[in-house]
Write a protein that holds these residues in place. Structure first.
Motif, PDB file in Angstrom:
ATOM      1  N   GLN A  62       9.047  -2.055   3.542  1.00  0.00           N
ATOM      2  CA  GLN A  62       8.831  -2.457   4.937  1.00  0.00           C
ATOM      3  C   GLN A  62       7.577  -3.314   5.076  1.00  0.00           C
ATOM      4  OE1 GLN A  62       8.761   1.323   6.993  1.00  0.00           O
ATOM      5  NE2 GLN A  62      11.012   1.430   7.149  1.00  0.00           N
ATOM      6  N   THR A  63       6.514  -2.925   4.398  1.00  0.00           N
ATOM      7  CA  THR A  63       5.267  -3.708   4.449  1.00  0.00           C
ATOM      8  C   THR A  63       5.473  -5.096   3.846  1.00  0.00           C
ATOM      9  OG1 THR A  63       3.958  -1.685   4.274  1.00  0.00           O
ATOM     10  CG2 THR A  63       2.850  -3.754   3.749  1.00  0.00           C
ATOM     11  N   LEU A  64       6.240  -5.153   2.762  1.00  0.00           N
ATOM     12  CA  LEU A  64       6.535  -6.443   2.131  1.00  0.00           C
ATOM     13  C   LEU A  64       7.300  -7.334   3.097  1.00  0.00           C
ATOM     14  CD1 LEU A  64       6.637  -8.358  -0.271  1.00  0.00           C
ATOM     15  CD2 LEU A  64       8.657  -7.122  -1.101  1.00  0.00           C
ATOM     16  N   SER A  65       8.294  -6.768   3.766  1.00  0.00           N
ATOM     17  CA  SER A  65       9.064  -7.549   4.726  1.00  0.00           C
ATOM     18  C   SER A  65       8.169  -8.052   5.851  1.00  0.00           C
ATOM     19  CB  SER A  65      10.199  -6.690   5.298  1.00  0.00           C
ATOM     20  OG  SER A  65      10.949  -7.415   6.232  1.00  0.00           O
ATOM     21  N   GLN A  66       7.281  -7.211   6.348  1.00  0.00           N
ATOM     22  CA  GLN A  66       6.383  -7.616   7.427  1.00  0.00           C
ATOM     23  C   GLN A  66       5.431  -8.729   6.983  1.00  0.00           C
ATOM     24  OE1 GLN A  66       4.540  -3.885   8.430  1.00  0.00           O
ATOM     25  NE2 GLN A  66       6.402  -3.057   9.388  1.00  0.00           N
ATOM     26  N   SER A  67       4.918  -8.631   5.768  1.00  0.00           N
ATOM     27  CA  SER A  67       3.987  -9.665   5.288  1.00  0.00           C
ATOM     28  C   SER A  67       4.699 -11.005   5.121  1.00  0.00           C
ATOM     29  CB  SER A  67       3.342  -9.232   3.969  1.00  0.00           C
ATOM     30  OG  SER A  67       4.301  -9.179   2.927  1.00  0.00           O
ATOM     31  N   LEU A  68       5.965 -10.981   4.698  1.00  0.00           N
ATOM     32  CA  LEU A  68       6.737 -12.218   4.582  1.00  0.00           C
ATOM     33  C   LEU A  68       7.043 -12.800   5.967  1.00  0.00           C
ATOM     34  CD1 LEU A  68       9.170 -11.199   1.706  1.00  0.00           C
ATOM     35  CD2 LEU A  68       7.478 -13.041   1.603  1.00  0.00           C
ATOM     36  N   GLN A  69       7.320 -11.945   6.932  1.00  0.00           N
ATOM     37  CA  GLN A  69       7.573 -12.423   8.297  1.00  0.00           C
ATOM     38  C   GLN A  69       6.329 -13.080   8.878  1.00  0.00           C
ATOM     39  OE1 GLN A  69       9.138  -9.140  10.596  1.00  0.00           O
ATOM     40  NE2 GLN A  69      10.737  -8.705   9.093  1.00  0.00           N
ATOM     41  N   GLU A  93       0.080 -10.621  -1.371  1.00  0.00           N
ATOM     42  CA  GLU A  93      -0.287 -10.165  -2.714  1.00  0.00           C
ATOM     43  C   GLU A  93      -0.420  -8.648  -2.757  1.00  0.00           C
ATOM     44  OE1 GLU A  93      -3.895 -10.609  -5.993  1.00  0.00           O
ATOM     45  OE2 GLU A  93      -3.820 -11.953  -4.270  1.00  0.00           O
ATOM     46  N   LYS A  94      -1.090  -8.069  -1.753  1.00  0.00           N
ATOM     47  CA  LYS A  94      -1.260  -6.613  -1.723  1.00  0.00           C
ATOM     48  C   LYS A  94       0.088  -5.905  -1.570  1.00  0.00           C
ATOM     49  CE  LYS A  94      -3.835  -2.854   0.459  1.00  0.00           C
ATOM     50  NZ  LYS A  94      -2.673  -1.940   0.484  1.00  0.00           N
ATOM     51  N   ALA A  95       0.954  -6.442  -0.706  1.00  0.00           N
ATOM     52  CA  ALA A  95       2.276  -5.822  -0.522  1.00  0.00           C
ATOM     53  C   ALA A  95       3.086  -5.869  -1.809  1.00  0.00           C
ATOM     54  CB  ALA A  95       3.022  -6.532   0.603  1.00  0.00           C
TER      55      ALA A  95
END
Length: 703
Positions: free
Chosen positions: A322-329, A283-285
């Protein structure tokens, strides 16, 4: 003349069954001309494009030949309102009058139906704790026990903008398919079964393209294979298609995934994974990505020709992606631990992977053959799409082999639904199914506005219909007697900062004289807000005029109140609106007698899709203005002007508050695209016309 043509002509004649049975039906030559063209296309196959002016009766003009032909057919509309009208009123009336043994089905997109599984989970969601939510959920649960269709349109008191709507409906993203514990009772599957067994299926363009977009992947919307397809409100096809055939990533998708992960995790696997942490990170990302797009007023489309959208801070945007991708991973890893516990987790895992792929796509360079942009509102939507639907649609309308088999049984449809792999239009015939020789299917496209020249190139070119037969049928209305056009020369130029205020002043004075009865259409939301505020301050209670502004109430409520007008002792209305009110808003009768358009509706120059299309036109050696911008404006102006006269008894005035219509050479082309109204050349003539409308609203003579 063919046998079908003879039956159609007889049905629509002054001594036919419709004239005898249907109240208010009047034979119209234009309607018959269109119906005969549709009859020929239905019999011979091919593509027919018909621009049918207001009042022609195009609905009966295509329904009568389609129904009498006995061919299986899809009828697609742009709006749910027309879809419901066709299914609930027009088709049943014709089927009864014509005495035809025809089965008709209504099929909407998945999110229009109650999802029993999600409804059962809804009480555990955070939204259920909001004030009034438990009472609303109880109402939904009570209704769920009585409804046969599960169509949310049956449920009064719950607007689709409600936060509860997505909690009790499903989307392609979150539907569990045949793994769902309530699959056998699923309203979507039941609607699909009825569609597969029906002779005529009423759908909408969104559903048509949703199916088309996923056909290649083998996951279709289960639209039946048909010989005849009719697109009403066809002028919206290209824009709807472009959205569906492109790639998208939105913060709405991301936030819905975050919400669903938290609710499902806490309900079915509490304590096994830190669901609050994973959900909170996503949510934050998502919100940080929206903030990285910048602060904008209203809706803005940002160009995206390089690695980043224009105007964003490079480090903030790259970091947010990049943060969004990491949170999804991280979320994907957490879901992997529990996928065996329930099908809900497997679907959540699939959604996470699909969004990761979208993030990767929008982290790379744009496709040079398409156009990419970032649409910024309260949310953020990233889009990469083709410039039009020509390639996809021209391939779709090619001849195919149709199976000889009749409509499937419920058992056959059941099996197909469980696999969810039935194609609407098979690209290759099955080796096990006997096939007829390749046939040319019939495609009919119709609308009141499809272009500003006799070839209707504005519509046919982006839709890949270069070989289509084109027919234009004029409106039967006597516009020279019923309507007048006024272009006020005293107003400032449209680019002047005081233009909107002056438009509001003209609208206020006119509305006072008419007692309301005024629709103000604006080309921008800023102008709509300015004019709306000015009118609300100028027309106080003593004016006995109620000012309605788009966005201040639900659209349906605004339309209903405006249509009521001054009836029942209530004040007359002025409605100030933009965007969707330029078309599909019908107010026959005295409730609307003045339409004011603030300025010529040229496409916004900064719109990425418009710019990309203009650049392609220029590369082809044509004029971006004459061959793209001007036709777009002509069609939009024609649609807005079409709100004024909706029946033979209507009378009114169209005011275009843009002197370019008379001072610029291209203005003549725009005026030619409008109905042939009487011209008012001065403010005195305009005031006299308004006065005539007020003194005798029912007078049918020239005013």
């Amino acid at each position: 003349m063919s046998l079908l043509g003879q039956r159609v002509a007889e049905t629509l004649s002054d001594h036919g069954v419709l004239a005898q049975v249907v109240p208010g039906f009047q034979p119209r030559q234009g309607q018959t001309d269109m119906a005969m063209a549709v009859s020929q296309t239905v019999q011979e196959g091919g593509q027919l494009v018909v621009e049918a002016g207001t009042g022609v009766g195009k609905t009966y003009a295509y329904l009568v030949p389609v129904l009498l032909s006995g061919q299986r057919a899809l009828v697609s509309t742009a709006t749910k309102a027309l879809q419901d009208q066709l299914f609930s009123r027009d088709i049943p009336r014709l089927v009864e009058v014509l005495g035809l043994p025809i089965r008709v089905a209504l099929l909407k997109g998945r999110s229009n139906y109650l999802c029993l599984h999600r409804m059962e989970q809804a009480r555990h969601s955070p939204e259920a704790a909001e004030p009034g939510a438990q009472r609303a959920l109880a109402k939904i649960e009570t209704w769920s026990q009585a409804t046969r269709t599960g169509d949310m349109a049956e449920l009064t008191g719950l607007d689709e903008r409600s936060s509860l709507w997505p909690l009790v409906t499903s989307t392609r993203d979150n539907c569990l398919g045949s793994s769902c514990p309530r699959f056998k009772a699923c309203h979507v599957m039941l609607a699909r079964k009825e569609a597969m067994a029906a002779d005529v299926v009423v759908i909408n363009h969104h559903l048509f393209f949703a199916d088309m977009a996923v056909r290649e992947s083998g996951v279709a919307e289960l639209l039946p294979t048909v010989r005849v397809t009719v697109f009403d409100e066809a002028h919206q096809l290209n824009e709807i298609g472009v959205n569906f055939l492109g790639k998208q990533l939105s913060t709405v998708q991301l936030l819905e995934l975050s919400r669903d992960v938290l609710a499902t995790g806490l309900q079915l696997a509490r304590g096994l994974v830190d669901w609050q942490l994973l959900s909170g990170q996503l949510e934050k990302a998502s919100r940080d990505l929206r903030l990285a797009a910048g602060m904008h007023r209203g809706s803005v489309r940002l160009r995206w020709t390089q690695s980043l959208p224009e105007g964003v801070d490079a480090s903030e945007w790259t970091g947010a992606m990049q943060t969004l991708s990491q949170s999804l991973q991280l979320l994907e890893a957490g879901l992997e631990m529990v996928t065996e516990l329930a099908p809900d987790f497997q679907r959540l895992s699939d959604r996470t992977r699909e969004l990761l792929q979208a993030v990767a796509l929008f982290s790379s360079l744009p496709d040079p053959e398409g156009v990419r942009w970032a649409e910024v509102t309260a949310q953020l939507r990233l889009v990469e799409s083709p410039l039009d639907i020509a390639d996809a649609f021209s391939a779709l309308t090619q001849p195919i082999a149709l199976p000889t088999a009749s409509a499937p049984t419920n058992e056959e449809a059941d099996a197909a639904s469980e696999q969810d792999q039935v194609h609407a239009w098979p690209l290759e015939p099955s080796a096990e199914t006997h096939q007829e020789p390749v046939v040319q299917r019939a495609w009919v496209f119709t609308s009141a506005t499809l272009g500003d020249d006799h070839t209707l190139r504005w519509f046919t070119q982006p839709c890949g219909l270069s070989s289509a037969t084109v027919l234009q049928v004029s409106s039967p209305f006597d516009y020279a007697r019923q309507a007048a056009l006024y272009v006020p020369e005293h107003l400032p130029k449209p680019g002047d900062p005081g233009h909107a205020v002056q438009v509001a002043h003209l609208a206020a004075e006119s509305a006072r004289l008419l007692g309301g009865r005024t629709l103000v259409l604006t080309t921008t939301l800023n102008a709509m807000r300015t004019i709306g505020e000015q009118l609300q301050s100028q027309l106080d209670a003593s004016a006995n005029v109620e000012v309605l502004v788009q966005g201040q109430s639900p659209k349906r409520r605004l339309m209903e109140r405006f249509r009521e007008g001054a009836s029942g002792g209530r004040a007359g209305c002025v409605l100030v609106a933009s965007a969707s009110f330029w078309e599909g808003f019908d107010v026959p009768g005295d409730a609307l007698q003045l339409v004011i358009i603030d300025k010529l509706p040229f496409p916004p120059p900064g719109d990425p899709l418009f710019e990309a299309r203009s650049q392609r036109v220029t590369r082809e050696g044509r004029s971006a203005f004459s061959d793209h911008a001007l036709p777009e404006a002509a069609v939009a102006l024609k649609q807005g002007a079409g709100r004024l006269i909706r029946s033979e008894a209507d009378r009114g005035v169209l005011v275009v508050c843009d002197k370019r219509l008379t001072s610029m050479s291209y203005g003549r082309r725009l005026i030619r695209g409008l109905p042939e109204m009487r011209r008012l050349n001065s403010n005195e003539e305009f005031q006299a016309a308004l006065l005539q409308l007020t003194t005798d609203a029912t007078n049918s003579t020239t005013f």
